[in-house]
Write a protein that holds these residues in place. Structure first.
Motif, mmCIF file in Angstrom:
data_model
loop_
_atom_site.group_PDB
_atom_site.id
_atom_site.type_symbol
_atom_site.label_atom_id
_atom_site.label_comp_id
_atom_site.label_asym_id
_atom_site.label_seq_id
_atom_site.Cartn_x
_atom_site.Cartn_y
_atom_site.Cartn_z
ATOM 1 N N ARG A 65 -1.103 -7.341 -0.555
ATOM 2 C CA ARG A 65 -2.548 -7.299 -0.288
ATOM 3 C C ARG A 65 -3.177 -8.555 0.269
ATOM 4 O O ARG A 65 -4.331 -8.500 0.677
ATOM 5 C CB ARG A 65 -2.972 -7.121 -1.781
ATOM 6 C CG ARG A 65 -3.251 -5.533 -2.234
ATOM 7 C CD ARG A 65 -3.855 -5.422 -3.514
ATOM 8 N NE ARG A 65 -3.259 -5.881 -4.708
ATOM 9 C CZ ARG A 65 -3.413 -6.983 -5.543
ATOM 10 N NH1 ARG A 65 -4.776 -7.486 -5.447
ATOM 11 N NH2 ARG A 65 -2.987 -7.230 -6.477
ATOM 12 N N ASN A 66 -2.590 -9.488 0.177
ATOM 13 C CA ASN A 66 -2.850 -10.854 0.851
ATOM 14 C C ASN A 66 -2.427 -11.097 2.159
ATOM 15 O O ASN A 66 -2.146 -12.448 2.726
ATOM 16 C CB ASN A 66 -2.861 -12.050 -0.063
ATOM 17 C CG ASN A 66 -3.763 -11.891 -1.098
ATOM 18 O OD1 ASN A 66 -4.802 -12.458 -0.956
ATOM 19 N ND2 ASN A 66 -3.343 -11.202 -2.465
ATOM 20 N N GLY A 67 -1.713 -10.308 2.741
ATOM 21 C CA GLY A 67 -1.189 -10.193 4.121
ATOM 22 C C GLY A 67 0.153 -10.224 4.392
ATOM 23 O O GLY A 67 0.633 -10.289 5.690
ATOM 24 N N ALA A 68 1.024 -10.504 3.531
ATOM 25 C CA ALA A 68 2.667 -10.704 3.560
ATOM 26 C C ALA A 68 3.177 -9.337 3.987
ATOM 27 O O ALA A 68 2.601 -8.236 3.623
ATOM 28 C CB ALA A 68 3.191 -11.129 2.376
ATOM 29 N N ALA B 42 3.143 -15.268 -8.132
ATOM 30 C CA ALA B 42 2.787 -15.101 -6.755
ATOM 31 C C ALA B 42 1.693 -15.828 -6.363
ATOM 32 O O ALA B 42 1.758 -16.350 -5.089
ATOM 33 C CB ALA B 42 2.751 -13.314 -6.110
ATOM 34 N N SER B 43 0.480 -15.561 -6.891
ATOM 35 C CA SER B 43 -0.735 -16.332 -6.566
ATOM 36 C C SER B 43 -0.584 -17.815 -6.596
ATOM 37 O O SER B 43 -1.021 -18.407 -5.462
ATOM 38 C CB SER B 43 -1.834 -15.897 -7.368
ATOM 39 O OG SER B 43 -2.916 -16.622 -7.396
ATOM 40 N N ALA B 44 0.232 -18.202 -7.694
ATOM 41 C CA ALA B 44 0.235 -19.806 -7.604
ATOM 42 C C ALA B 44 0.813 -20.181 -6.356
ATOM 43 O O ALA B 44 0.737 -21.370 -5.886
ATOM 44 C CB ALA B 44 0.911 -20.119 -8.913
ATOM 45 N N VAL B 45 2.063 -19.382 -6.240
ATOM 46 C CA VAL B 45 2.936 -19.783 -4.959
ATOM 47 C C VAL B 45 2.285 -19.911 -3.774
ATOM 48 O O VAL B 45 2.397 -20.730 -3.010
ATOM 49 C CB VAL B 45 4.394 -19.155 -4.919
ATOM 50 C CG1 VAL B 45 5.032 -19.162 -3.675
ATOM 51 C CG2 VAL B 45 5.108 -19.373 -6.226
#
Length: 156
Positions: free
Chosen positions: A43-46, A143-146
């Motif tokens: 969702r964040n482009g990966a 995942a967000s923290a990484v």
């Protein structure tokens, strides 16, 4: 208040490569964490092509795999996903403590952000809650923290 220079990470994952280290122990919980992490990153482009899933026996084995993946230079970030449930895990405190210590050590030694998406709960019910949608998903949090740390580290 004086203005101070602020460095913060943008939640943009385009072009980044991630390794996900997932425990086989309690896999029906861990699979939900993996799903949450993958969904968050895409969702964040990966892209899924830039993600590698590595299965290890349990949380105790995660640091070794995480360190090798981080040190390889092939990944911008590593996300460790597992579930340590008090009732189901002999030496619960030892296992969860060593996993956390080992993952932190791997991150500091390699300089690559590594997310700690390992649930440590008293009961199976608590683990299910924290691997779903209601009480959030620990895989999404990791995942967000990484992702945030990858983008912060680029600027330091």
């Amino acid at each position: 208040m004086h203005h101070i220079k602020t460095i913060e990470g943008q939640f943009q994952a385009q072009g980044l490569r991630f390794a996900l280290v997932a425990a086989r122990f309690n896999d029906f919980i861990v699979d939900r964490l993996v799903g949450g992490a993958v969904d968050y990153l895409t969702r964040n482009g990966a892209t899924r092509e830039n993600m590698t899933l590595v299965r290890v026996p349990g949380a105790f084995e995660m640091p070794l795999a995480a360190k090798k993946l981080a040190a390889s230079g092939n990944y911008d970030g590593v996300i460790c996903l597992g579930a340590v449930i008090r009732g189901a895990t002999p030496h619960f405190d030892f296992v969860s403590g060593e996993a956390a210590k080992g993952i932190a050590h791997a991150m500091l030694e390699t300089g690559v952000p590594i997310g700690f998406g390992v649930l440590t709960t008293d009961t199976l019910e608590q683990a299910i809650e924290r691997a779903g949608s209601k009480a959030g998903n620990k895989g999404v949090e990791a995942a967000s923290a990484v992702l945030e740390m990858v983008r912060v580290m680029e600027q330091l």
